[in-house]
Design a protein around this motif. Structure first.
Motif, PDB file in Angstrom:
ATOM      1  N   VAL A   1      43.033  45.531  34.881  1.00 52.44           N
ATOM      2  CA  VAL A   1      41.892  45.954  35.690  1.00 52.44           C
ATOM      3  C   VAL A   1      41.805  45.059  36.916  1.00 52.44           C
ATOM      4  CG1 VAL A   1      39.416  46.319  35.790  1.00 52.44           C
ATOM      5  CG2 VAL A   1      40.654  46.776  33.661  1.00 52.44           C
ATOM      6  N   GLU A   2      41.938  45.676  38.102  1.00 57.72           N
ATOM      7  CA  GLU A   2      41.837  44.924  39.347  1.00 57.72           C
ATOM      8  C   GLU A   2      40.400  44.943  39.861  1.00 57.72           C
ATOM      9  OE1 GLU A   2      45.775  47.368  39.783  1.00 57.72           O
ATOM     10  OE2 GLU A   2      43.728  47.685  39.057  1.00 57.72           O
ATOM     11  N   SER A   3      40.067  43.915  40.597  1.00 57.46           N
ATOM     12  CA  SER A   3      38.773  43.859  41.275  1.00 57.46           C
ATOM     13  C   SER A   3      38.906  42.950  42.487  1.00 57.46           C
ATOM     14  CB  SER A   3      37.678  43.349  40.336  1.00 57.46           C
ATOM     15  OG  SER A   3      37.975  42.046  39.877  1.00 57.46           O
ATOM     16  N   GLY A   4      37.895  43.019  43.362  1.00 52.43           N
ATOM     17  CA  GLY A   4      37.845  42.103  44.494  1.00 52.43           C
ATOM     18  C   GLY A   4      38.181  42.706  45.837  1.00 52.43           C
TER      19      GLY A   4
ATOM     20  N   THR B   1      42.789  48.560  43.723  1.00 55.19           N
ATOM     21  CA  THR B   1      41.575  48.191  44.436  1.00 55.19           C
ATOM     22  C   THR B   1      41.881  48.254  45.935  1.00 55.19           C
ATOM     23  OG1 THR B   1      39.816  46.525  44.653  1.00 55.19           O
ATOM     24  CG2 THR B   1      42.059  45.692  44.355  1.00 55.19           C
TER      25      THR B   1
ATOM     26  N   THR C   1      43.964  36.281  33.321  1.00 51.18           N
ATOM     27  CA  THR C   1      43.675  36.797  34.657  1.00 51.18           C
ATOM     28  C   THR C   1      44.621  36.195  35.688  1.00 51.18           C
ATOM     29  OG1 THR C   1      41.337  37.116  34.100  1.00 51.18           O
ATOM     30  CG2 THR C   1      41.900  37.058  36.436  1.00 51.18           C
TER      31      THR C   1
ATOM     32  N   LEU D   1      41.627  38.848  45.132  1.00 50.09           N
ATOM     33  CA  LEU D   1      41.748  39.911  44.149  1.00 50.09           C
ATOM     34  C   LEU D   1      41.961  39.305  42.771  1.00 50.09           C
ATOM     35  CD1 LEU D   1      44.134  42.389  46.012  1.00 50.09           C
ATOM     36  CD2 LEU D   1      41.645  42.165  46.182  1.00 50.09           C
ATOM     37  N   SER D   2      41.448  40.000  41.761  1.00 48.05           N
ATOM     38  CA  SER D   2      41.638  39.581  40.377  1.00 48.05           C
ATOM     39  C   SER D   2      42.297  40.701  39.586  1.00 48.05           C
ATOM     40  CB  SER D   2      40.298  39.248  39.721  1.00 48.05           C
ATOM     41  OG  SER D   2      39.649  38.186  40.379  1.00 48.05           O
ATOM     42  N   CYS D   3      43.122  40.317  38.635  1.00 46.13           N
ATOM     43  CA  CYS D   3      43.760  41.271  37.730  1.00 46.13           C
ATOM     44  C   CYS D   3      43.524  40.752  36.315  1.00 46.13           C
ATOM     45  CB  CYS D   3      45.245  41.385  38.029  1.00 46.13           C
ATOM     46  SG  CYS D   3      46.174  42.397  36.850  1.00 46.13           S
TER      47      CYS D   3
ATOM     48  N   TYR E   1      45.183  35.982  39.944  1.00 46.64           N
ATOM     49  CA  TYR E   1      44.452  36.115  41.203  1.00 46.64           C
ATOM     50  C   TYR E   1      45.433  36.228  42.366  1.00 46.64           C
ATOM     51  CZ  TYR E   1      40.815  34.143  38.225  1.00 46.64           C
ATOM     52  OH  TYR E   1      39.939  33.907  37.194  1.00 46.64           O
TER      53      TYR E   1
END
Length: 121
Positions: A4-7, A115, A77, A19-21, A79
């Motif tokens: 799940v990616e975010s950022g 993302t 995680t 970005l985070s994974c 980054y």
């Protein structure tokens, strides 16, 4: 098993994003995590990769010196710190996992949903 990616977001040229994974469902330390990106109308390309077992990193020439990949194994995680962003960095960024780092996205099967990063000029 998922990534799940975010950022992602909108940033001005010269700005930064991280970005985070987040990984789950597999033994994180046994895998390499790569970041790829795909701009509209272009093929997906490798950006960076890290071997979570020994910390070995790889970068595309286009991001060397601007992007930094790191892993926090206790949190499963990875980054991607992106500095000095340029409009040409605009793309959907994906993380992917495999036993080794590959630059060819066709070799990987486990992907996040992506993302969006938009860099305005």
């Amino acid at each position: 098993v998922q990534l799940v990616e975010s950022g992602g977001g909108l940033v001005q040229a010269g700005g930064s994003l991280r970005l985070s994974c987040a990984a789950s469902g597999f033994t994180f330390d046994d895998y390499a995590i790569g970041w790829f990106r795909q701009a509209p109308g272009k093929e997906r390309e490798a950006v960076s990769c890290i071997s979570t077992s020994d910390g070995t990193t790889y970068y595309a020439d286009s991001v060397k010196g601007r992007f930094t990949i790191s892993s926090e194994n206790a949190k499963n995680t990875v980054y991607l710190q992106m500095n000095s962003l340029k409009p040409e960095d605009t793309a959907v960024y994906y993380c992917a996992a495999d036993r080794y780092c590959y630059s060819n996205p066709g070799y990987l099967e486990l992907w996040g949903q992506g993302t969006l990063v938009t860099v305005s000029s």
